[in-house]
Design an enzyme around this catalytic site. Sequence first.
Site, mmCIF file in Angstrom:
data_model
loop_
_atom_site.group_PDB
_atom_site.id
_atom_site.type_symbol
_atom_site.label_atom_id
_atom_site.label_comp_id
_atom_site.label_asym_id
_atom_site.label_seq_id
_atom_site.Cartn_x
_atom_site.Cartn_y
_atom_site.Cartn_z
ATOM 1 N N GLY A 96 1.378 10.096 8.977
ATOM 2 C CA GLY A 96 2.076 10.197 7.704
ATOM 3 C C GLY A 96 1.900 8.916 6.910
ATOM 4 O O GLY A 96 1.409 7.904 7.408
ATOM 5 N N ARG A 99 3.012 3.519 4.625
ATOM 6 C CA ARG A 99 3.154 2.428 3.657
ATOM 7 C C ARG A 99 2.605 2.827 2.284
ATOM 8 O O ARG A 99 2.082 1.999 1.551
ATOM 9 C CB ARG A 99 2.443 1.177 4.162
ATOM 10 N N LYS A 119 -0.136 1.977 -2.604
ATOM 11 C CA LYS A 119 -0.398 1.649 -1.203
ATOM 12 C C LYS A 119 0.167 0.265 -0.902
ATOM 13 O O LYS A 119 -0.216 -0.712 -1.529
ATOM 14 C CB LYS A 119 -1.904 1.679 -0.948
ATOM 15 N N ASP A 131 6.109 -2.315 8.674
ATOM 16 C CA ASP A 131 6.902 -2.864 7.567
ATOM 17 C C ASP A 131 6.637 -2.162 6.239
ATOM 18 O O ASP A 131 7.319 -2.420 5.253
ATOM 19 C CB ASP A 131 6.666 -4.376 7.427
ATOM 20 N N GLY A 132 5.649 -1.253 6.202
ATOM 21 C CA GLY A 132 5.388 -0.507 4.985
ATOM 22 C C GLY A 132 4.697 -1.298 3.896
ATOM 23 O O GLY A 132 4.499 -0.793 2.793
ATOM 24 N N ARG A 182 -3.980 3.526 -5.987
ATOM 25 C CA ARG A 182 -5.159 4.331 -5.667
ATOM 26 C C ARG A 182 -5.157 5.615 -6.486
ATOM 27 O O ARG A 182 -4.112 6.259 -6.653
ATOM 28 C CB ARG A 182 -5.159 4.668 -4.176
ATOM 29 N N ARG A 189 -5.903 15.966 3.755
ATOM 30 C CA ARG A 189 -6.782 15.501 4.820
ATOM 31 C C ARG A 189 -6.935 16.567 5.902
ATOM 32 O O ARG A 189 -6.108 17.493 5.981
ATOM 33 C CB ARG A 189 -6.202 14.230 5.466
ATOM 34 N N ASP A 258 -7.495 11.764 9.990
ATOM 35 C CA ASP A 258 -6.564 11.538 8.883
ATOM 36 C C ASP A 258 -7.234 10.776 7.744
ATOM 37 O O ASP A 258 -6.640 10.636 6.665
ATOM 38 C CB ASP A 258 -5.334 10.773 9.361
ATOM 39 N N ASP A 268 -9.892 5.517 2.372
ATOM 40 C CA ASP A 268 -9.472 4.479 3.318
ATOM 41 C C ASP A 268 -10.602 3.485 3.575
ATOM 42 O O ASP A 268 -11.560 3.783 4.283
ATOM 43 C CB ASP A 268 -8.983 5.071 4.640
#
Length: 493
Positions: A96, A99, A119, A131-132, A182, A189, A258, A268
């Site tokens: 999921g 972040r 992001k 920590d995201g 982004r 995905r 993913d 990514d």
Amino acid sequence: MQANTTSKASGAGWNFDNSYARLPESLYARLNPVPVRAPRMVLFNRLLSESLGLHTHVLEGDEGTTIFAGNRIPEGAEPIAQAYAGHQFGHFTELGDGRAILLGEHITPGGERFDIQLKGSGQTPYSRRGDGRAALGPMLREYIISEAMHALGIPTTRSLAVVTTGEQVFRETPLTGAILTRVAASHIRIGTFEYLAARGDREGIRTLAEYTIRRHYPHLLSADNPYLSLLQEVMERQASLIVKWLHVGFIHGVMNTDNMALSGETIDYGPCAFIDAYDPATVFSSIDQGGRYAYGNQPHIVQWNLARFAETLLPLLHEDQEKAIQLAENAIASFPEIFRRYRFTGMRAKLGLFTEESDDYALMEALLTRMHQNHADYINTFRDLAAETPADAPLFRDALFMEWYQRWQDRLARQPQSAEESRTLMRAHNPAVIPRNHRVEEALEAAVDRGDFTVMASLLDVLSRPYDDLPEYTDYRLPPEPTERCYQTFCGT
């Protein structure tokens, strides 16, 4: 730290229509980005902003900074974190957006639909104790590489902005925090389908498949078996994409399911890199100890990932499970030939071949073998072949290579197009410059360590015109020095 506020759409030109947020809520969690202390814009993509129909003069100022930091929510946005799973290095994992926050889907004046995602925007229900947040270096890397890939003509997510947060993130050492904006055709995905399949949510898979077809492949709506056709279309796009990667020496580095977008875009840019000397076994990622995602292994991994996608579609392919499995297996078994077709077409263009002969594939493989044996630079070799006279490079002084070179010249002479027409075709399919690893690191070091973005600005300018072989680009064509070749990339988390 200020709370989120909402800005008027008219000011910046946002035009949101959030179709994904209308899907079943098992696919996402609704939440706002976590505001940051002192955001500052460090990169803004004016050309991309204009192509999206946004009001660039507004977004490059304070309003854009607060939006791209997550401190202000544009009117019409419906922020969500998306749920998905994935096979990471072959092992299934619940994932999921740990972040990232999808602000929503912006509709351009031309009717195109794009995800706008932040992001590094803070923790979500999927953070798994993370920590995201994101550090400045990896966000700048994604900006550089994604925009370079776009200029190379490779389907990719894009980078609209990078802001620093005024806060530190902690990895091995304290680092400058940053958020990347982004832009993507979507963030659907293979792992999104795997997430539903792991829950046995057959109706959810059907809903997501129908949504994917409507969003990306609407011509399949009238197909006899639209779900089988979806699998086949995704296979075509993935084969085409990976061939484009190979033709510019790109190594994704983390081809987990993913990180495979059903839109056919590259997504990514964590431990990605580009090869210098040609070697199919090249790996740069620090986490890829076994070479699973090596340069030459990428086509096999794509097929493996597509098989995982096919498994999620089995309940939709046919009501009889055995027939569904047979349909899926037949489709996946056709991937090598689909890949070979794209590879063959692309390599013919790279070698200036307009016509087709039965021995062409062997000719191409022989060149790669000679390049590997001589540790030849991948990008420069193909560009040098497009020159009027053989280049003054070690490879071109190798006797076995010169035998190949004469064989290639004889092949060119058997087609009706002129030598200049062949060279023009080659120059259009062989970039003069790519984001060479040592150049990217040079730009990141200047920006992150010294706050000097001029090196990055120069690099981005060169990479925006990768097929132009200009005299001022000469230094950017140079391979790394021996001391720069022990290169390793790391995941941004």
